[in-house]
Design a protein around this motif. Structure first.
Motif, mmCIF file in Angstrom:
data_model
loop_
_atom_site.group_PDB
_atom_site.id
_atom_site.type_symbol
_atom_site.label_atom_id
_atom_site.label_comp_id
_atom_site.label_asym_id
_atom_site.label_seq_id
_atom_site.Cartn_x
_atom_site.Cartn_y
_atom_site.Cartn_z
ATOM 1 N N ALA A 211 -0.559 19.321 1.288
ATOM 2 C CA ALA A 211 0.310 19.463 2.334
ATOM 3 C C ALA A 211 -0.677 19.859 3.440
ATOM 4 N N THR A 212 -1.525 21.057 3.060
ATOM 5 C CA THR A 212 -2.737 21.186 4.117
ATOM 6 C C THR A 212 -3.462 20.288 4.693
ATOM 7 N N VAL A 213 -3.931 19.454 3.392
ATOM 8 C CA VAL A 213 -4.698 18.070 3.577
ATOM 9 C C VAL A 213 -4.322 17.218 5.099
ATOM 10 N N VAL A 214 -2.818 16.829 4.684
ATOM 11 C CA VAL A 214 -2.229 15.959 5.429
ATOM 12 C C VAL A 214 -1.861 16.765 6.860
ATOM 13 N N LEU A 215 -1.748 17.948 6.854
ATOM 14 C CA LEU A 215 -1.567 18.483 8.057
ATOM 15 C C LEU A 215 -2.858 18.621 8.906
ATOM 16 N N HIS A 216 -3.959 18.833 8.278
ATOM 17 C CA HIS A 216 -5.257 18.821 8.936
ATOM 18 C C HIS A 216 -5.665 17.526 9.409
ATOM 19 N N CYS A 217 -5.393 16.553 8.765
ATOM 20 C CA CYS A 217 -5.895 15.181 8.972
ATOM 21 C C CYS A 217 -5.183 14.597 10.032
ATOM 22 N N ALA A 218 -3.685 15.029 10.110
ATOM 23 C CA ALA A 218 -2.989 14.600 11.093
ATOM 24 C C ALA A 218 -3.260 15.212 12.532
ATOM 25 N N ALA A 219 -3.522 16.378 12.262
ATOM 26 C CA ALA A 219 -4.041 17.373 13.720
ATOM 27 C C ALA A 219 -5.214 16.712 14.246
ATOM 28 N N LEU A 220 -6.209 16.420 13.276
ATOM 29 C CA LEU A 220 -7.385 15.886 13.962
ATOM 30 C C LEU A 220 -7.432 14.672 14.356
ATOM 31 N N GLY A 221 -6.629 13.875 13.604
ATOM 32 C CA GLY A 221 -6.336 12.482 14.608
ATOM 33 C C GLY A 221 -5.622 12.596 15.694
ATOM 34 N N ALA A 222 -4.536 13.503 15.806
ATOM 35 C CA ALA A 222 -4.070 13.540 17.331
ATOM 36 C C ALA A 222 -4.993 13.976 18.075
ATOM 37 N N TRP A 223 -5.493 14.988 17.759
ATOM 38 C CA TRP A 223 -6.818 15.666 18.593
ATOM 39 C C TRP A 223 -7.770 14.347 19.551
ATOM 40 N N VAL A 224 -8.169 13.857 18.324
ATOM 41 C CA VAL A 224 -9.100 12.724 18.766
ATOM 42 C C VAL A 224 -8.760 11.507 19.429
ATOM 43 N N GLY A 225 -7.321 11.411 19.022
ATOM 44 C CA GLY A 225 -6.565 10.188 19.775
ATOM 45 C C GLY A 225 -6.147 10.750 21.243
ATOM 46 N N GLY A 226 -6.301 11.969 21.747
ATOM 47 C CA GLY A 226 -5.723 12.553 23.035
ATOM 48 C C GLY A 226 -4.654 12.827 23.075
#
Length: 229
Positions: A211-226
């Motif tokens: 669950a922490t892996v999914v949350l981290h990757c989702a947050a990173l993708g949202a940040w990189v995507g602006g």
């Protein structure tokens, strides 16, 4: 609470072992100072014990006693007059020597091992997402060094917790391990789980870990995507 179980591992060199009980999902740690038997512990020995939980550590057994000795009536002490006469007729009994056992790693039946394929593919995607963020100018370059340092730190914390579990010392809280993974140290945590065989088969821990892996990757993708700015 008193429970019954079977000794599945005993390390005579380090003086600790583990008990498996149908009433507890995880194997229960015990030290020789908590053992009340007359002979040394051995694998396959049926025992009764008091189970306790200290902080974020796993279960621990206290007052461990072989079932065969539980409730045994105390033998009357011979009188001073009869002892010399009995000694002439009965041979001296030698104390039994503790049997040495080959030590084997206890099997953890709490769940199947984590498959490597999906985790490695997810790591490649994570690295590609970081590279895209650097190339697009969405992430500063110091994040690369911070990510590497965080994963090395996470691997080290897992190794220290593994050593503490083997020696009966204070453990690292599972919530702290999950926070390291959520911050971006989840690849280092995965390699520690596989190489050190630590926290790799506990279903509850693995569920929160992914669950922490999914949350981290989702947050990173949202940040990189602006999307977070």
């Amino acid at each position: 609470m008193q429970k019954q179980g079977t000794v599945i591992r005993w390390d005579a060199t380090r003086a600790f072992g583990f008990i498996r009980s149908p009433d507890t999902s995880a194997d229960v740690f015990f030290h020789v100072r908590d053992y009340r038997g007359s002979a040394a512990p051995r694998e396959g020995l049926a025992v009764v014990y008091e189970e306790i939980h200290v902080g974020g550590k796993g279960p621990r057994a206290m007052a461990v006693q072989p079932i065969a000795q539980q409730g045994a009536a105390p033998q009357p002490r011979p009188s001073a007059k009869s002892a010399p006469q009995r000694a002439r007729h009965e041979p001296a009994q030698r104390a039994p020597k503790p049997r040495t056992q080959r030590h084997r790693r206890p099997a953890d039946a709490s769940g199947p091992p984590t498959p490597a394929g999906p985790a490695l593919v997810l790591m490649l995607g994570w690295v590609a997402l970081l590279a895209w963020g650097f190339w697009a100018g969405q992430l500063p370059w110091w994040v690369l060094g911070a990510a590497l340092a965080l994963n090395l730190l996470t691997f080290l914390v897992y190794a220290i917790d593994k050593s503490a579990a083997q020696n009966g010392q204070w453990r690292t809280k599972e919530s702290h391990l999950h926070l390291l993974g959520l911050a971006g140290g989840w690849p280092g945590a995965w390699f520690a789980q596989q190489w050190l065989r630590h926290k790799s088969r506990k279903v509850e821990f693995r569920t929160v870990y992914w669950a922490t892996v999914v949350l981290h990757c989702a947050a990173l993708g949202a940040w990189v995507g602006g999307w977070l700015r």
